[in-house]
Design a protein around this motif. Structure first.
Motif: not given
Length: 463
Positions: A154, A156, A158, A165
Motif C-alpha cells: 500500500d 505510503n 515512507d 509519491e
C-alpha cells in the motif's frame, strides 16, 4: 429537479476529456465538462508533464557532470530534491491554469464533482452534499486510469511509492526497487539513479521496455547496466518483509535472490477508472477494467461514449486526444478517420530516450511481411558527435516488396523530438523512394533518419 441541458457533456478533464470539450465547442455544440479533481487530469498534474520536468533536471545534472568534456570547468553539481520537486509542481500548476483558460475561451461549462449515469441522456453530479442533474444527448466518458496496486504494498511516503509519491518524495533514499520495466518504471529509474540512488529494477519479461523492438530493448538494458543500475529480468517478487530500515525482498526466477532496499517504487501497469460511473444496468460493456467501444468511441449504450485510457490501450495522452477529436467529429456528423493503431507513436523519456512508430521487426516478420531493415548509429552522425550524444541508433523496417515504411525505432538523446518525422511519413503512406529523395538538413541528428533508410537499401553514405 430540472436538468441543465447540453449537447455534449464530457466526464473527465484529462488530455482526452478537455480536448473533446474544446472540439465540441468549436463545432458549435453546447458543451460541459465534469471533473472531480484537477483540470488536466493525471497526465498534466501527476504524469506526463511533471515527470518530464523532473527528468529535465536529471538531464541537466548529467550534463553538468560532463562539463569538462566540453572544455568547461565547474564545481561538482549537487541535486536539490526540494527545488526539483517544486519546479515540477510549478510547471504542472501553470499548465493546469492554462486548461482552465481554454475552457473559458471556448465557452465550456466546467462542473466540479463526481459524475454518474442517471438514465437515458442524464448525468448526476455529486459535489460535497449537493447533487446536480445534467441532461445531454451525448455523454463522453474520459475518466482515465490509475496505477495498479500490488498486494501488501500500500502506498505510503515512507517506503512504498506509486507515481504520486514518486513525484513528491520526502527524501532521496539510498536504495530503491522499481517494480516494472515499462516506460513509467524506466523513466523513474533513470531519474532517481541520476540523483544518486542505488536502483534495482525487477521485470517479469526477459527484457526492459518489452513492447519495444528487441534491439532497442537490448540496447537500453545494456545502457542502464553500464550506468550502474541492477536489472532483475524474467522474475518477480515472491515475498517481502518490512523492517525498520526498509524492505527485504525475495525475487523468484532464474537464481532466486534477496534484496534489501529502502523504498519500493511500483510501476506495474494501470487499471481503468470505471467505478462509480453508473454503468450497471446499461449496455456499456467493461473488459479487464476498460470500457469496450467501436473505432469512434461509441459504447453499447446509445449516446454514451468512452475515450482515452479508460477505453483501453495504448495508454498514451496523444492517443486520448486524437480519439477525442474523432469521437466528437463523429457525433457532429462529420466523417473522421478512425485511429490506425500502427500509426500511434510512443516515447519513453528515460536516459537514453526511446521512440517508435509502427511494427517492430519481429512483428513485421510474424505478420508474414518480407522486410528490409536499415540502421544508422548516432556515433557516425556529425551533429551527435559535436553534442557529445553519440549513444544509440535509428532503425527502420520496410516492406521489401512495396517499399512501405512498416516501423521506425530510435534510441538516443532527444529521439522523442525526432520520431514525428516518421509518424508523418507513415500517415502519408510514404515509400522508401520518397524518404530517400527527401533532403535532411545538415548538421542535424535527423540525418540519421535519412541514413537508416539508405542503409535498408544498400545505399548508406556515412557508415
Amino acid at each position: 429537479m430540472k436538468a441543465e441541458n447540453f449537447d455534449v457533456v464530457v466526464v473527465g478533464a484529462g488530455p482526452g476529456g478537455y480536448v473533446a470539450a474544446i472540439r465540441a465547442a468549436q463545432l458549435g455544440l453546447r458543451t460541459a465538462i465534469v471533473e472531480k479533481s484537477e483540470l488536466g487530469g493525471i497526465c498534466l498534474n501527476w504524469g506526463c508533464i511533471p515527470t518530464k520536468a523532473m527528468l529535465r533536471s536529471a538531464d541537466v545534472l548529467r550534463l553538468m557532470r560532463q562539463a569538462v568534456q566540453f572544455g568547461i570547468k565547474a564545481a561538482e553539481p549537487e541535486p536539490d530534491l526540494q527545488a526539483i520537486v517544486a519546479r515540477s509542481r510549478k510547471v504542472a500548476t501553470q499548465l493546469q491554469r492554462g486548461v482552465g483558460q481554454l475552457m473559458k475561451k471556448n465557452g465550456i461549462t466546467v462542473i466540479n464533482g463526481q459524475a454518474r449515469l442517471a438514465g437515458k441522456e442524464r448525468l448526476a453530479v455529486t459535489s460535497k452534499d449537493t447533487e446536480t442533474l445534467i441532461a445531454a444527448k451525448h455523454i463522453v466518458l474520459a475518466t482515465g486510469a490509475r496505477a495498479r496496486t500490488l498486494p501488501g504494498l500500500d502506498a505510503n511516503p515512507d517506503s512504498v511509492w506509486y507515481y504520486r509519491e514518486a513525484l513528491t518524495p520526502p527524501r532521496l533514499p539510498k536504495s530503491m526497487l522499481v517494480v516494472g520495466a515499462g516506460a513509467i518504471g524506466i523513466e523513474f529509474a533513470s531519474f532517481y539513479h541520476a540523483l544518486g540512488v542505488q536502483v534495482h529494477v525487477v521485470e517479469m519479461a526477459d527484457r526492459v521496455l518489452p513492447l519495444e523492438d528487441a534491439e532497442v530493448s537490448e540496447y537500453v538494458g545494456q545502457s542502464l547496466r553500464k550506468q550502474g543500475m541492477t536489472l532483475h529480468l524474467g522474475c518477480g517478487i515472491t515475498g517481502q518483509r518490512k523492517y525498520a530500515g526498509g524492505w527485504k525482498i525475495k525475487l523468484g526466477g532464474p537464481g532466486d535472490k534477496e534484496l534489501d532496499v529502502e523504498v519500493i517504487l511500483v510501476a506495474a501497469g494501470i487499471v481503468g477508472n470505471v467505478e462509480g460511473l453508473g454503468l450497471e444496468g446499461t449496455a456499456v460493456k467493461v473488459e479487464n477494467s476498460h470500457i469496450v467501444t467501436d473505432s469512434y468511441g461509441a459504447t453499447g449504450e446509445s449516446g454514451v461514449y468512452a475515450i482515452g485510457d479508460v477505453a483501453g490501450a495504448p495508454w498514451l495522452a496523444h492517443k486520448a486526444s486524437h480519439e477525442a477529436m474523432i469521437c466528437i467529429e463523429k457525433i457532429a456528423g462529420l466523417t473522421p478517420e478512425p485511429i490506425a493503431a500502427n500509426r500511434v507513436p510512443a516515447c519513453t523519456y528515460s536516459h537514453p530516450q526511446v521512440a517508435h512508430v509502427g511494427l517492430t521487426e519481429q512483428q513485421a516478420r510474424d505478420a508474414g511481411r518480407p522486410v528490409r531493415v536499415g540502421k544508422f548509429p548516432f556515433s557516425a552522425n556529425g551533429k551527435a558527435i559535436a553534442l557529445g550524444a553519440t549513444d544509440g541508433f535509428v532503425k527502420v523496417v520496410f516492406d521489401a516488396d512495396s517499399g512501405e515504411l512498416l516501423g521506425a525505432h530510435m534510441v538516443g538523446d532527444e529521439v522523442t523530438e525526432m520520431i514525428q518525422g516518421y509518424v508523418v511519413a507513415t500517415e502519408l503512406e510514404t515509400t522508401e523512394a520518397e524518404l530517400m529523395q527527401s533532403i535532411f538538413p545538415h548538421p542535424t541528428q535527423s540525418e540519421a533518419m535519412h541514413e537508416a533508410v539508405l542503409s535498408a537499401y544498400g545505399r548508406g553514405l556515412h557508415y
